[in-house]
Design a protein around this motif. Structure first.
Motif, PDB file in Angstrom:
ATOM      1  N   LEU A 183      23.293  52.217  37.849  1.00 24.95           N
ATOM      2  CA  LEU A 183      22.594  53.497  38.022  1.00 24.95           C
ATOM      3  C   LEU A 183      21.113  53.270  38.303  1.00 24.95           C
ATOM      4  N   ALA A 184      20.521  52.284  37.635  1.00 25.46           N
ATOM      5  CA  ALA A 184      19.117  51.962  37.898  1.00 25.46           C
ATOM      6  C   ALA A 184      18.944  51.449  39.321  1.00 25.46           C
ATOM      7  N   ASP A 185      19.847  50.590  39.765  1.00 23.10           N
ATOM      8  CA  ASP A 185      19.768  50.084  41.143  1.00 23.10           C
ATOM      9  C   ASP A 185      19.915  51.214  42.153  1.00 23.10           C
ATOM     10  N   HIS A 186      20.735  52.188  41.809  1.00 26.33           N
ATOM     11  CA  HIS A 186      20.898  53.341  42.692  1.00 26.33           C
ATOM     12  C   HIS A 186      19.577  54.093  42.851  1.00 26.33           C
ATOM     13  N   GLU A 187      18.849  54.250  41.751  1.00 26.03           N
ATOM     14  CA  GLU A 187      17.548  54.917  41.817  1.00 26.03           C
ATOM     15  C   GLU A 187      16.565  54.104  42.658  1.00 26.03           C
ATOM     16  N   LEU A 188      16.602  52.792  42.521  1.00 27.33           N
ATOM     17  CA  LEU A 188      15.715  51.942  43.328  1.00 27.33           C
ATOM     18  C   LEU A 188      16.075  52.017  44.811  1.00 27.33           C
ATOM     19  N   TYR A 189      17.351  52.105  45.100  1.00 28.46           N
ATOM     20  CA  TYR A 189      17.786  52.241  46.497  1.00 28.46           C
ATOM     21  C   TYR A 189      17.200  53.507  47.115  1.00 28.46           C
ATOM     22  N   ILE A 190      17.225  54.594  46.345  1.00 31.39           N
ATOM     23  CA  ILE A 190      16.659  55.851  46.841  1.00 31.39           C
ATOM     24  C   ILE A 190      15.144  55.747  46.944  1.00 31.39           C
ATOM     25  N   ALA A 191      14.511  55.088  45.964  1.00 31.45           N
ATOM     26  CA  ALA A 191      13.059  54.900  46.010  1.00 31.45           C
ATOM     27  C   ALA A 191      12.654  54.105  47.249  1.00 31.45           C
ATOM     28  N   ASP A 192      13.419  53.076  47.564  1.00 29.42           N
ATOM     29  CA  ASP A 192      13.130  52.279  48.762  1.00 29.42           C
ATOM     30  C   ASP A 192      13.297  53.126  50.026  1.00 29.42           C
ATOM     31  N   PHE A 193      14.303  53.983  50.025  1.00 27.47           N
ATOM     32  CA  PHE A 193      14.513  54.900  51.157  1.00 27.47           C
ATOM     33  C   PHE A 193      13.273  55.760  51.365  1.00 27.47           C
ATOM     34  N   TYR A 194      12.724  56.291  50.288  1.00 25.89           N
ATOM     35  CA  TYR A 194      11.523  57.118  50.390  1.00 25.89           C
ATOM     36  C   TYR A 194      10.313  56.305  50.842  1.00 25.89           C
ATOM     37  N   MET A 195      10.187  55.091  50.328  1.00 25.08           N
ATOM     38  CA  MET A 195       9.036  54.261  50.698  1.00 25.08           C
ATOM     39  C   MET A 195       9.028  53.954  52.188  1.00 25.08           C
ATOM     40  N   ARG A 196      10.210  53.654  52.732  1.00 19.69           N
ATOM     41  CA  ARG A 196      10.285  53.325  54.165  1.00 19.69           C
ATOM     42  C   ARG A 196       9.945  54.512  55.039  1.00 19.69           C
ATOM     43  N   ARG A 197       9.940  55.684  54.461  1.00 17.04           N
ATOM     44  CA  ARG A 197       9.577  56.898  55.203  1.00 17.04           C
ATOM     45  C   ARG A 197       8.217  57.450  54.792  1.00 17.04           C
ATOM     46  N   GLY A 198       7.502  56.693  53.982  1.00 20.46           N
ATOM     47  CA  GLY A 198       6.167  57.099  53.579  1.00 20.46           C
ATOM     48  C   GLY A 198       6.123  58.202  52.545  1.00 20.46           C
ATOM     49  N   ALA A 199       7.253  58.481  51.896  1.00 18.03           N
ATOM     50  CA  ALA A 199       7.292  59.515  50.857  1.00 18.03           C
ATOM     51  C   ALA A 199       6.950  58.847  49.518  1.00 18.03           C
ATOM     52  N   TRP A 200       5.675  58.515  49.344  1.00 19.60           N
ATOM     53  CA  TRP A 200       5.255  57.686  48.224  1.00 19.60           C
ATOM     54  C   TRP A 200       5.421  58.377  46.871  1.00 19.60           C
ATOM     55  N   LEU A 201       5.137  59.659  46.808  1.00 16.34           N
ATOM     56  CA  LEU A 201       5.263  60.367  45.537  1.00 16.34           C
ATOM     57  C   LEU A 201       6.721  60.415  45.085  1.00 16.34           C
ATOM     58  N   ALA A 202       7.620  60.692  46.010  1.00 20.06           N
ATOM     59  CA  ALA A 202       9.046  60.719  45.673  1.00 20.06           C
ATOM     60  C   ALA A 202       9.510  59.339  45.216  1.00 20.06           C
ATOM     61  N   ALA A 203       9.011  58.292  45.874  1.00 23.84           N
ATOM     62  CA  ALA A 203       9.372  56.929  45.478  1.00 23.84           C
ATOM     63  C   ALA A 203       8.875  56.626  44.072  1.00 23.84           C
ATOM     64  N   ALA A 204       7.637  57.025  43.775  1.00 25.12           N
ATOM     65  CA  ALA A 204       7.072  56.775  42.447  1.00 25.12           C
ATOM     66  C   ALA A 204       7.874  57.509  41.375  1.00 25.12           C
ATOM     67  N   LYS A 205       8.318  58.724  41.661  1.00 24.00           N
ATOM     68  CA  LYS A 205       9.092  59.491  40.685  1.00 24.00           C
ATOM     69  C   LYS A 205      10.436  58.823  40.404  1.00 24.00           C
ATOM     70  N   ARG A 206      11.076  58.290  41.440  1.00 25.33           N
ATOM     71  CA  ARG A 206      12.350  57.608  41.238  1.00 25.33           C
ATOM     72  C   ARG A 206      12.154  56.357  40.392  1.00 25.33           C
ATOM     73  N   ALA A 207      11.110  55.604  40.674  1.00 25.46           N
ATOM     74  CA  ALA A 207      10.842  54.389  39.909  1.00 25.46           C
ATOM     75  C   ALA A 207      10.506  54.734  38.458  1.00 25.46           C
ATOM     76  N   SER A 208       9.726  55.799  38.260  1.00 26.15           N
ATOM     77  CA  SER A 208       9.388  56.233  36.909  1.00 26.15           C
ATOM     78  C   SER A 208      10.640  56.667  36.140  1.00 26.15           C
ATOM     79  N   TYR A 209      11.587  57.271  36.838  1.00 28.12           N
ATOM     80  CA  TYR A 209      12.840  57.685  36.212  1.00 28.12           C
ATOM     81  C   TYR A 209      13.594  56.471  35.660  1.00 28.12           C
TER      82      TYR A 209
END
Length: 262
Positions: free
Chosen positions: A175-201
């Motif tokens: 489940l943690a890896d799943h969150e990181l996968y989504i965070a990486d998806f956001y990072m590659r699109r420049g959605a930095w805040l969304a990526a930070a929230k996923r990592a914080s989760y």
């Protein structure tokens, strides 16, 4: 007598004759509850899951109040699980738990529910060929985590509890890896805040998972991009304190260092 009434009478007669014929041709019509159960168990063991379900259902219909019927309710669920019909398996387990809340095998019912949810979205190919687990649908994995958690909390001494604990650790990492996968998806699109929230989760909910160091790295990078340097510095300090090797490796990969105000 009208022609229509004659037709109706003829159809009813054929239906009754067919029903009687079907009953006479049913080889199980004189079987006892124990014989039905043993034959169903035999079908289950040899992989004839449809036949097993049919016999278990016949047993429950004819002998609804016996001990064999209770066991049949649970073994029907197992037959559906083995036949890779998770929706039917879950429905059968839930029915068993509702009807038999104090049955001595309730712990196994929770365990089987967890196994079913864990394998719920696996195709036949994915069962034999490795896949990126982080890309799986997380919903059944969360359900499986909850099922195993119910088992461990309510039946800590169950024979299935240790395996449930081991599976929960594995699920936590997935489940943690799943969150990181989504965070990486956001990072590659420049959605930095969304990526930070996923990592914080990940840090908040899966703090014992192997994904924590990478989650901290993502938080540092995302907060730097957002010019939220205080938060980036905090994340980097936690990374350096708890995972110095990962911090060093990331430093060599040009991880931004703590912001120093002039």
């Amino acid at each position: 007598m009208s022609a229509m009434r004659l037709v109706i009478i003829a159809l009813l007669s054929l239906t009754l004759i067919s029903g009687c014929s079907s009953w006479r041709s049913d080889p199980t019509r004189d079987w006892s509850a124990s014989q039905l159960y043993e034959e169903a168990k035999s079908a289950l063991n040899r992989g004839s899951y449809d036949r097993a379900v049919e016999l278990y259902e016949t047993l429950e219909a004819r002998f609804p109040f016996g001990r064999h019927a209770q066991q049949a309710q649970l073994e029907i669920a197992y037959a559906y699980y083995k036949a890779q019909e998770p929706e039917m398996a879950i429905a059968a387990i839930d029915r068993f738990l509702q009807i038999n809340p104090r049955h001595p095998h309730v712990d196994y019912a929770y365990y089987l529910r967890g196994l079913t949810n864990f394998e719920r979205d696996l195709s036949f190919i994915n069962r034999w060929i490795p896949q990126d687990q982080s890309r799986r649908d997380a919903a059944p994995l969360r359900d499986a985590f909850e099922d195993f958690g119910n088992l461990v909390r309510n039946f800590p001494d169950s024979r299935y509890s240790q395996d449930a604990r081991d599976r929960m650790m594995h699920l936590r990492n997935m489940l943690a890896d799943h969150e990181l996968y989504i965070a990486d998806f956001y990072m590659r699109r420049g959605a930095w805040l969304a990526a930070a929230k996923r990592a914080s989760y990940v840090i908040e909910h899966y703090d014992q998972s192997d994904a924590v160091p990478q989650a901290l790295v993502i938080m540092v990078r995302a907060y730097r991009e957002l010019d939220m340097n205080d938060l980036a510095d905090d994340a980097l300090r936690v990374l350096q304190l708890n995972f110095p090797e990962e911090a060093q490796r990331q430093r060599l990969s040009h991880l931004p260092q703590p912001h120093r105000s002039s």
